[in-house]
Design an enzyme around this catalytic site. Structure first.
Site, PDB file in Angstrom:
ATOM      1  N   THR A 162       0.475  -5.222   0.774  1.00 41.88           N
ATOM      2  CA  THR A 162       1.167  -4.151   1.496  1.00 41.88           C
ATOM      3  C   THR A 162       2.518  -4.678   1.986  1.00 41.88           C
ATOM      4  O   THR A 162       2.668  -5.869   2.287  1.00 41.88           O
ATOM      5  CB  THR A 162       0.341  -3.637   2.698  1.00 41.88           C
ATOM      6  OG1 THR A 162       0.258  -4.665   3.688  1.00 41.88           O
ATOM      7  CG2 THR A 162      -1.061  -3.215   2.274  1.00 41.88           C
ATOM      8  N   GLY A 163       3.498  -3.776   2.029  1.00 42.76           N
ATOM      9  CA  GLY A 163       4.828  -4.187   2.478  1.00 42.76           C
ATOM     10  C   GLY A 163       5.446  -5.222   1.555  1.00 42.76           C
ATOM     11  O   GLY A 163       6.125  -6.146   2.007  1.00 42.76           O
ATOM     12  N   SER A 189       9.914  -6.118   0.781  1.00 40.58           N
ATOM     13  CA  SER A 189      10.949  -6.951   1.410  1.00 40.58           C
ATOM     14  C   SER A 189      10.312  -8.156   2.090  1.00 40.58           C
ATOM     15  O   SER A 189       9.087  -8.272   2.151  1.00 40.58           O
ATOM     16  CB  SER A 189      11.776  -6.140   2.420  1.00 40.58           C
ATOM     17  OG  SER A 189      11.027  -5.924   3.582  1.00 40.58           O
ATOM     18  N   GLY A 190      11.181  -9.032   2.578  1.00 44.37           N
ATOM     19  CA  GLY A 190      10.739 -10.153   3.401  1.00 44.37           C
ATOM     20  C   GLY A 190       9.622 -10.991   2.788  1.00 44.37           C
ATOM     21  O   GLY A 190       9.617 -11.294   1.592  1.00 44.37           O
ATOM     22  N   GLY A 201     -15.231  -1.904  -1.360  1.00 42.51           N
ATOM     23  CA  GLY A 201     -16.029  -1.727  -2.584  1.00 42.51           C
ATOM     24  C   GLY A 201     -15.367  -2.439  -3.753  1.00 42.51           C
ATOM     25  O   GLY A 201     -16.037  -3.174  -4.507  1.00 42.51           O
ATOM     26  N   TYR A 229       3.789  -5.712  20.336  1.00 41.38           N
ATOM     27  CA  TYR A 229       3.777  -6.381  19.033  1.00 41.38           C
ATOM     28  C   TYR A 229       2.722  -7.497  19.051  1.00 41.38           C
ATOM     29  O   TYR A 229       1.917  -7.633  18.127  1.00 41.38           O
ATOM     30  CB  TYR A 229       5.163  -6.956  18.713  1.00 41.38           C
ATOM     31  CG  TYR A 229       5.189  -7.741  17.417  1.00 41.38           C
ATOM     32  CD1 TYR A 229       5.134  -7.091  16.179  1.00 41.38           C
ATOM     33  CD2 TYR A 229       5.238  -9.143  17.431  1.00 41.38           C
ATOM     34  CE1 TYR A 229       5.143  -7.815  14.994  1.00 41.38           C
ATOM     35  CE2 TYR A 229       5.245  -9.869  16.243  1.00 41.38           C
ATOM     36  CZ  TYR A 229       5.195  -9.202  15.038  1.00 41.38           C
ATOM     37  OH  TYR A 229       5.190  -9.922  13.859  1.00 41.38           O
TER      38      TYR A 229
HETATM   39  N1  LIG Z   1       9.392 -12.555  10.176  1.00 42.34           N
HETATM   40  C1  LIG Z   1       8.667 -13.304  11.002  1.00 42.34           C
HETATM   41  O1  LIG Z   1       9.180 -14.239  11.647  1.00 42.34           O
HETATM   42  C2  LIG Z   1       7.206 -13.063  11.137  1.00 42.34           C
HETATM   43  C3  LIG Z   1       6.445 -13.943  11.940  1.00 42.34           C
HETATM   44  C4  LIG Z   1       5.085 -13.733  12.063  1.00 42.34           C
HETATM   45  C5  LIG Z   1       4.484 -12.682  11.394  1.00 42.34           C
HETATM   46  N2  LIG Z   1       5.229 -11.831  10.627  1.00 42.34           N
HETATM   47  C6  LIG Z   1       4.525 -10.724   9.950  1.00 42.34           C
HETATM   48  O2  LIG Z   1       4.853 -10.735   8.573  1.00 42.34           O
HETATM   49  C7  LIG Z   1       4.688  -9.423   8.038  1.00 42.34           C
HETATM   50  C8  LIG Z   1       5.866  -9.090   7.149  1.00 42.34           C
HETATM   51  O3  LIG Z   1       7.033  -8.983   7.942  1.00 42.34           O
HETATM   52  P1  LIG Z   1       8.478  -9.444   7.457  1.00 42.34           P
HETATM   53  O4  LIG Z   1       8.965 -10.422   8.460  1.00 42.34           O
HETATM   54  O5  LIG Z   1       8.481  -9.797   6.042  1.00 42.34           O
HETATM   55  O6  LIG Z   1       9.301  -8.073   7.761  1.00 42.34           O
HETATM   56  P2  LIG Z   1      10.093  -7.073   6.813  1.00 42.34           P
HETATM   57  O7  LIG Z   1      11.047  -7.823   5.955  1.00 42.34           O
HETATM   58  O8  LIG Z   1      10.628  -6.022   7.741  1.00 42.34           O
HETATM   59  O9  LIG Z   1       8.965  -6.462   5.867  1.00 42.34           O
HETATM   60  C9  LIG Z   1       7.987  -5.577   6.349  1.00 42.34           C
HETATM   61  C10 LIG Z   1       7.404  -4.803   5.194  1.00 42.34           C
HETATM   62  O10 LIG Z   1       6.426  -3.884   5.721  1.00 42.34           O
HETATM   63  C11 LIG Z   1       6.718  -2.595   5.235  1.00 42.34           C
HETATM   64  N3  LIG Z   1       6.335  -1.546   6.173  1.00 42.34           N
HETATM   65  C12 LIG Z   1       6.750  -1.399   7.455  1.00 42.34           C
HETATM   66  N4  LIG Z   1       6.211  -0.298   7.990  1.00 42.34           N
HETATM   67  C13 LIG Z   1       5.445   0.261   7.036  1.00 42.34           C
HETATM   68  C14 LIG Z   1       4.652   1.422   6.990  1.00 42.34           C
HETATM   69  N5  LIG Z   1       4.516   2.240   8.039  1.00 42.34           N
HETATM   70  N6  LIG Z   1       4.004   1.717   5.847  1.00 42.34           N
HETATM   71  C15 LIG Z   1       4.117   0.904   4.749  1.00 42.34           C
HETATM   72  N7  LIG Z   1       4.862  -0.204   4.751  1.00 42.34           N
HETATM   73  C16 LIG Z   1       5.529  -0.521   5.870  1.00 42.34           C
HETATM   74  C17 LIG Z   1       8.230  -2.579   5.051  1.00 42.34           C
HETATM   75  O11 LIG Z   1       8.570  -1.522   4.205  1.00 42.34           O
HETATM   76  P3  LIG Z   1      10.005  -0.781   4.338  1.00 42.34           P
HETATM   77  O12 LIG Z   1      10.874  -1.537   3.391  1.00 42.34           O
HETATM   78  O13 LIG Z   1       9.687   0.615   3.899  1.00 42.34           O
HETATM   79  O14 LIG Z   1      10.450  -0.885   5.779  1.00 42.34           O
HETATM   80  C18 LIG Z   1       8.442  -3.968   4.466  1.00 42.34           C
HETATM   81  O15 LIG Z   1       8.164  -3.975   3.079  1.00 42.34           O
HETATM   82  C19 LIG Z   1       4.505  -8.500   9.247  1.00 42.34           C
HETATM   83  O16 LIG Z   1       3.139  -8.180   9.371  1.00 42.34           O
HETATM   84  C20 LIG Z   1       4.955  -9.335  10.420  1.00 42.34           C
HETATM   85  O17 LIG Z   1       4.328  -8.958  11.619  1.00 42.34           O
HETATM   86  C21 LIG Z   1       6.569 -12.010  10.482  1.00 42.34           C
END
Ligand SMILES: NC(=O)c1ccc[n+]([C@@H]2O[C@H](COP(=O)([O-])OP(=O)(O)OC[C@H]3O[C@@H](n4cnc5c(N)ncnc54)[C@H](OP(=O)(O)O)[C@@H]3O)[C@@H](O)[C@H]2O)c1
Length: 300
Positions: A20-21, A24-25, A135, A179
């Site tokens: 999921t997601g 990006s990132g 499942g 958060y």
């Molecule tokens: N960055 C950090 O330092 C860090 C640290 C600890 C944990 N995390 C965790 O890592 C995970 C990924 O975050 P990231 O840092 O890579 O951030 P990111 O670049 O903003 O990526 C987040 C992804 O989640 C998707 N998303 C957000 N809301 C959504 C929704 N309602 N339905 C479906 N998809 C959705 C976004 O899609 P869109 O492109 O449509 O927005 C994007 O693909 C998160 O769970 C975050 O809490 C991050």
């Protein structure tokens, strides 16, 4: 319905992963790593343009990559149900599910179903999606669920379980506490699910990617400047570095049977004491029951 895709490998699909997601990132790098490892990767995401761009990029960068996208907003219950139904229609089993998508909203917003939108996106959506895909995961066993949590769980506010997704202002402590709550819920969910899946061949682990330069913190004041400073140190990671722990748990042999853990790649985190909630089985069970009610699953 699946969008895009790159190639069809005859009758057998080979290993199948859902991320999921993955547009990006960290999620995109997890999808890239799984495609490199030969998985057919289903990306769950909400933006059609970013979905198409991601498929194009991964197919271009990874020879033979097979990537499909499934559109839906994880904060919306009906979308999650629809995505789960599409995945069930498309795949006959699942080897890896990475619950990665997440947001850090600066201000409180209400989801389409009337819940706090950050909690709905980060916890209720993945909770429901994972339950709906159990499942397929059982059919793919030995299979793995990887839940993207965070060391930010340490900053969770004090919350009543029955009100874990109640909308309201983020108050003086700000969005960081909510958060943090969402990331704590991720770990409690992974721990409870791991117990429930014992003996099924499905393992469940939560991970922390470290501090990663992504779009996640784009709305949080001060993080721009702090990020710029941090990015000159080894503390701030690239998305590819941030994906490593999740990929390790998804792919390495040692995690085929390890389940119920929280694996943090934040430097020094291992020296910190474990948060009490992570040792509280009653709390984990109560969070499961309340989350089930909120998403309309039977509480078993
Ligand atoms: N960055 C950090 O330092 C860090 C640290 C600890 C944990 N995390 C965790 O890592 C995970 C990924 O975050 P990231 O840092 O890579 O951030 P990111 O670049 O903003 O990526 C987040 C992804 O989640 C998707 N998303 C957000 N809301 C959504 C929704 N309602 N339905 C479906 N998809 C959705 C976004 O899609 P869109 O492109 O449509 O927005 C994007 O693909 C998160 O769970 C975050 O809490 C991050």
């Amino acid at each position: 319905m699946p969008v895009g895709g790159a190639g069809w490998f005859g009758g057998g699909m080979g290993k199948i992963a859902v991320v999921t997601g993955g547009t990006s990132g960290i999620g995109k790098e997890i999808a890239r790593g799984l495609a490199r490892a030969g998985f057919l990767v289903g990306i769950v995401c909400r933006n059609e343009l970013r979905a198409a761009a991601t498929v194009e990029e991964l197919v271009r960068d990874v020879p033979g990559a097979r990537v499909e996208t499934f559109l839906g907003d994880l904060s919306v219950r009906m979308d999650v149900e629809r995505v789960a139904a599409s995945l069930e229609e498309r795949f006959d089993r699942l080897d890896v599910l990475v619950d990665n998508a997440g947001v850090h909203l600066l201000r409180a917003k209400v989801s389409a179903d009337g819940y706090d939108r950050m909690i709905a996106t980060n916890h209720l959506g993945p909770f429901l999606l994972t339950n709906r895909l159990l499942g397929l995961l059982e059919k793919g066993a030995p299979s793995r669920v990887v839940v993207m949590a965070s060391e930010a769980h340490r900053q969770a506010d004090r919350f009543e379980v029955e009100r874990l997704a109640e909308p309201g202002s983020y108050g003086p402590a700000g969005s960081v506490r909510v958060y943090g709550r969402s990331k704590l819920l991720n770990i409690l969910f992974a721990q409870e699910l791991a117990r429930r899946m014992e003996g099924s061949g499905v393992t469940v682990n939560a991970v922390c990617p470290g501090v990663v330069a992504t779009g996640l913190l784009r709305d949080v004041p001060g993080t721009g400047r702090a990020g710029a400073l941090l990015s000159r140190t080894p503390f701030m990671r690239t998305p590819a570095q941030g994906a490593r722990m999740a990929l390790k748990v998804a792919l390495h042999e040692e995690f085929e049977t390890r389940s119920g853990g929280f694996h943090s790649s934040t430097p020094g985190a291992g020296l910190l004491p474990t948060v009490g909630a992570l040792k509280d089985r009653e709390l984990q069970r109560a969070v499961w029951d309340c989350s089930s009610r909120l998403v309309g699953l039977p509480s078993l």
